[in-house]
Scaffold this motif. Structure first.
Motif, PDB file in Angstrom:
ATOM      1  N   SER A  49      -2.229   6.517   7.666  1.00 33.69           N
ATOM      2  CA  SER A  49      -0.809   5.877   6.543  1.00 33.69           C
ATOM      3  C   SER A  49      -1.692   6.419   4.750  1.00 33.69           C
ATOM      4  O   SER A  49      -0.802   6.389   3.893  1.00 33.69           O
ATOM      5  N   GLY A  50      -2.467   6.202   4.849  1.00 33.76           N
ATOM      6  CA  GLY A  50      -2.960   5.813   3.729  1.00 33.76           C
ATOM      7  C   GLY A  50      -2.613   4.519   2.294  1.00 33.76           C
ATOM      8  O   GLY A  50      -1.873   4.681   0.957  1.00 33.76           O
ATOM      9  N   VAL A  51      -2.098   3.067   3.062  1.00 36.29           N
ATOM     10  CA  VAL A  51      -1.710   2.274   2.166  1.00 36.29           C
ATOM     11  C   VAL A  51      -2.579   1.040   1.748  1.00 36.29           C
ATOM     12  O   VAL A  51      -2.938   0.813   3.027  1.00 36.29           O
ATOM     13  N   VAL A  52      -3.520   0.665   0.797  1.00 35.07           N
ATOM     14  CA  VAL A  52      -4.473  -0.421   0.145  1.00 35.07           C
ATOM     15  C   VAL A  52      -3.921  -1.182  -0.328  1.00 35.07           C
ATOM     16  O   VAL A  52      -3.760  -0.642  -1.399  1.00 35.07           O
ATOM     17  N   SER A  53      -3.838  -2.254  -0.200  1.00 31.01           N
ATOM     18  CA  SER A  53      -3.787  -3.394  -1.564  1.00 31.01           C
ATOM     19  C   SER A  53      -4.662  -2.899  -2.647  1.00 31.01           C
ATOM     20  O   SER A  53      -6.020  -3.148  -2.335  1.00 31.01           O
ATOM     21  N   LEU A  54      -4.804  -3.397  -3.665  1.00 34.98           N
ATOM     22  CA  LEU A  54      -5.425  -3.481  -4.525  1.00 34.98           C
ATOM     23  C   LEU A  54      -6.682  -4.370  -5.119  1.00 34.98           C
ATOM     24  O   LEU A  54      -7.508  -4.345  -4.964  1.00 34.98           O
ATOM     25  N   LYS A  55      -5.830  -5.777  -4.364  1.00 36.81           N
ATOM     26  CA  LYS A  55      -6.898  -6.888  -4.237  1.00 36.81           C
ATOM     27  C   LYS A  55      -8.031  -6.689  -3.048  1.00 36.81           C
ATOM     28  O   LYS A  55      -9.526  -6.783  -3.084  1.00 36.81           O
ATOM     29  N   GLY A  56      -7.338  -6.101  -1.924  1.00 32.92           N
ATOM     30  CA  GLY A  56      -8.581  -5.027  -0.738  1.00 32.92           C
ATOM     31  C   GLY A  56      -9.541  -4.409  -1.137  1.00 32.92           C
ATOM     32  O   GLY A  56     -10.508  -4.504  -1.110  1.00 32.92           O
ATOM     33  N   PRO A  93       1.067  -3.686 -10.229  1.00 35.52           N
ATOM     34  CA  PRO A  93       1.461  -2.726  -9.068  1.00 35.52           C
ATOM     35  C   PRO A  93      -0.478  -3.708  -8.132  1.00 35.52           C
ATOM     36  O   PRO A  93      -0.922  -4.272  -8.822  1.00 35.52           O
ATOM     37  N   VAL A  94       0.621  -3.668  -6.924  1.00 36.34           N
ATOM     38  CA  VAL A  94      -0.153  -4.643  -5.856  1.00 36.34           C
ATOM     39  C   VAL A  94      -1.566  -2.787  -4.089  1.00 36.34           C
ATOM     40  O   VAL A  94      -1.501  -4.066  -3.538  1.00 36.34           O
ATOM     41  N   ALA A  95      -0.744  -2.558  -4.763  1.00 31.40           N
ATOM     42  CA  ALA A  95      -1.067  -1.886  -3.449  1.00 31.40           C
ATOM     43  C   ALA A  95      -1.320  -0.108  -3.718  1.00 31.40           C
ATOM     44  O   ALA A  95      -1.293   0.540  -5.090  1.00 31.40           O
ATOM     45  N   LEU A  96      -2.690   0.679  -3.491  1.00 29.33           N
ATOM     46  CA  LEU A  96      -2.680   2.165  -3.723  1.00 29.33           C
ATOM     47  C   LEU A  96      -2.064   2.943  -2.666  1.00 29.33           C
ATOM     48  O   LEU A  96      -2.829   2.494  -1.700  1.00 29.33           O
ATOM     49  N   ILE A  97      -1.862   4.280  -3.162  1.00 31.06           N
ATOM     50  CA  ILE A  97      -1.450   4.666  -1.704  1.00 31.06           C
ATOM     51  C   ILE A  97      -3.031   6.243  -2.067  1.00 31.06           C
ATOM     52  O   ILE A  97      -3.113   6.543  -2.883  1.00 31.06           O
ATOM     53  N   LEU A  98      -3.641   6.621  -0.995  1.00 27.22           N
ATOM     54  CA  LEU A  98      -4.857   6.986  -1.173  1.00 27.22           C
ATOM     55  C   LEU A  98      -4.455   8.168  -0.333  1.00 27.22           C
ATOM     56  O   LEU A  98      -4.184   8.328   0.859  1.00 27.22           O
ATOM     57  N   ASN A  99      -5.812   9.380  -0.402  1.00 30.19           N
ATOM     58  CA  ASN A  99      -5.942  10.254   0.590  1.00 30.19           C
ATOM     59  C   ASN A  99      -7.432  10.493   1.462  1.00 30.19           C
ATOM     60  O   ASN A  99      -8.254  10.050   0.591  1.00 30.19           O
TER      61      ASN A  99
END
Length: 398
Positions: A49-56, A93-99
């Motif tokens: 689904s491509g959701v990753v936290s910025l802290k991660g 922002p807390v997360a990034l949507i990525l490809n």
């Protein structure tokens, strides 16, 4: 393809996030590393689904690079089975949507630049042991020899069993389906999550904005027809949207296996069950465990006997020290949640609604154990436990 004379210090099977990180770290430790990917192109097919936290991302030593970044997210909107949604939002922002395809390719390029040899269209069919080290049999029956093998080949891998280890309980895989929707109403900066027996029984559905008027919308469930559930949700929420692409996949919620190494062998990522059981997400956990696996494998390859095994054992203890407690609590939350009736879910969400500020302050996408513990200690949650137990019994016999 491989030849009988192929020898490496470390062979990593699978060029996803965990495999690329493992190969990169092993190469940094001066090991000769071979990275095998069964598909013609790294990153495909993509079921993430491509959701990753910025802290991660920061934990993995990465930044939101333009080559794989799509959209920044400030929080989530939760839709209970009935009633108004609950919004959890942070100022920053807390997360990034990525490809995900492009992320995998970005990491693979980093590994190759560090000296890793990458071979695509190379499927591993069997793991074995020979007098001079581990032995991998490829799909064309050729052989590859290695001091250490890292299995990062994902859910369904049979290599751990061949190495004398357990596999995750593959029965605990939820079928999933996801649409790439376009021509939608304007999308904001929140992920939307939908719960209930009419939407995704036992799990949840999601809408992940990827652009101004586009989103990934999907769900996973082991009960009923996932396509019908998804079509009904799209018709309900975005009736004028168009489906641009469809991806099927699965969500692993089994939890980690009891041991992730045997002589000459390490397993990492989805193949080891290193996945958040609450969401099925594994980018951060798997990627960080991949780093630990690569370091341990390079060190083990430089030694022999008990000294080599000591490094493999250290990998297993290090990753559990980092994630073990949180994964156990996520597993408990997942088991409690999976069998809840709509009425109990509605009551549970009413408790969460009263504690939004605390969730915004203390919640962490990757390390969920703390907030799970705090919520379970709430008096109103405690009063729901008999209802939760009754729902669980009904779920077992339904």
């Amino acid at each position: 393809m491989g030849s009988p004379s192929d020898h490496s210090d470390v062979v990593t099977v699978g060029a996803g996030v965990a495999g690329c990180e493992a190969a990169l770290e092993a190469s940094k430790k001066n090991a000769r590393v071979l990275l095998l990917e069964e598909h013609p192109q790294v990153g495909l097919p993509s079921h993430c689904s491509g959701v990753v936290s910025l802290k991660g991302l920061e934990l993995l030593g990465l930044e939101a690079h333009s080559s794989f970044s799509q959209k920044l997210i400030h929080g989530a909107r939760f839709y209970p089975p009935h009633g108004e949604p609950i919004e959890v939002r942070k100022k920053e922002p807390v997360a990034l949507i990525l490809n995900r395809m492009k992320l995998d390719q970005f990491l693979a390029k980093q590994a190759v630049a560090a000296g890793v040899e990458l071979r695509a269209k190379t499927r591993v069919s069997k793991f074995g042991r020979a007098a001079d080290g581990d032995l991998l049999t490829l799909g064309d029956e050729s052989k590859i020899h290695s001091r250490i093998v890292i299995d990062a080949s994902g859910a369904g891998s049979r290599l751990p069993e061949q190495a004398g280890l357990q596999s995750p309980d593959w029965a605990q895989i939820l079928p999933g389906l996801q649409y790439e929707l376009v021509d939608m109403k304007e999308q904001g900066d929140l992920v939307e999550l939908f719960f209930g027996s009419k939407r995704a029984p036992g799990f949840f559905a999601w809408s992940i904005p990827t652009g101004k008027n586009s989103a990934r919308v999907g769900l996973a469930s082991k009960k009923g027809n996932v396509k019908k559930f998804l079509d009904d949700l799209v018709k309900e929420q975005w009736p004028k949207a168009a489906v641009d692409a469809t991806k099927s996949g699965s969500v692993l919620v089994a939890g980690p296996i009891s041991r992730c190494w045997s002589p000459g062998f390490i397993v990492v990522g989805d193949a080891a069950g290193q996945v958040k059981q609450t969401t099925g997400g594994g980018i951060v956990v798997g990627g960080y465990c991949g780093k630990l696996a690569g370091i341990a494998a390079a060190s083990a390859a430089a030694h022999s006997g008990e000294e080599s095994e000591r490094f493999l054992r250290s990998y297993d203890s290090q990753w559990r020290e980092k994630f073990g407690s949180d994964l156990r609590k996520m597993g408990l939350a997942r088991k409690l949640f999976a069998g809840l009736s709509d009425e109990t879910l509605d009551r549970l969400f009413s408790v969460l609604r009263d504690n939004v500020g605390e969730i915004e302050e203390e919640g962490d996408m990757d390390f969920q154990g703390k907030i799970i513990t705090r919520m379970l200690k709430k008096r109103k949650v405690a009063t729901l436990l008999p209802r939760v137990a009754a729902d669980a019994v009904k779920a077992i016999f339904s």
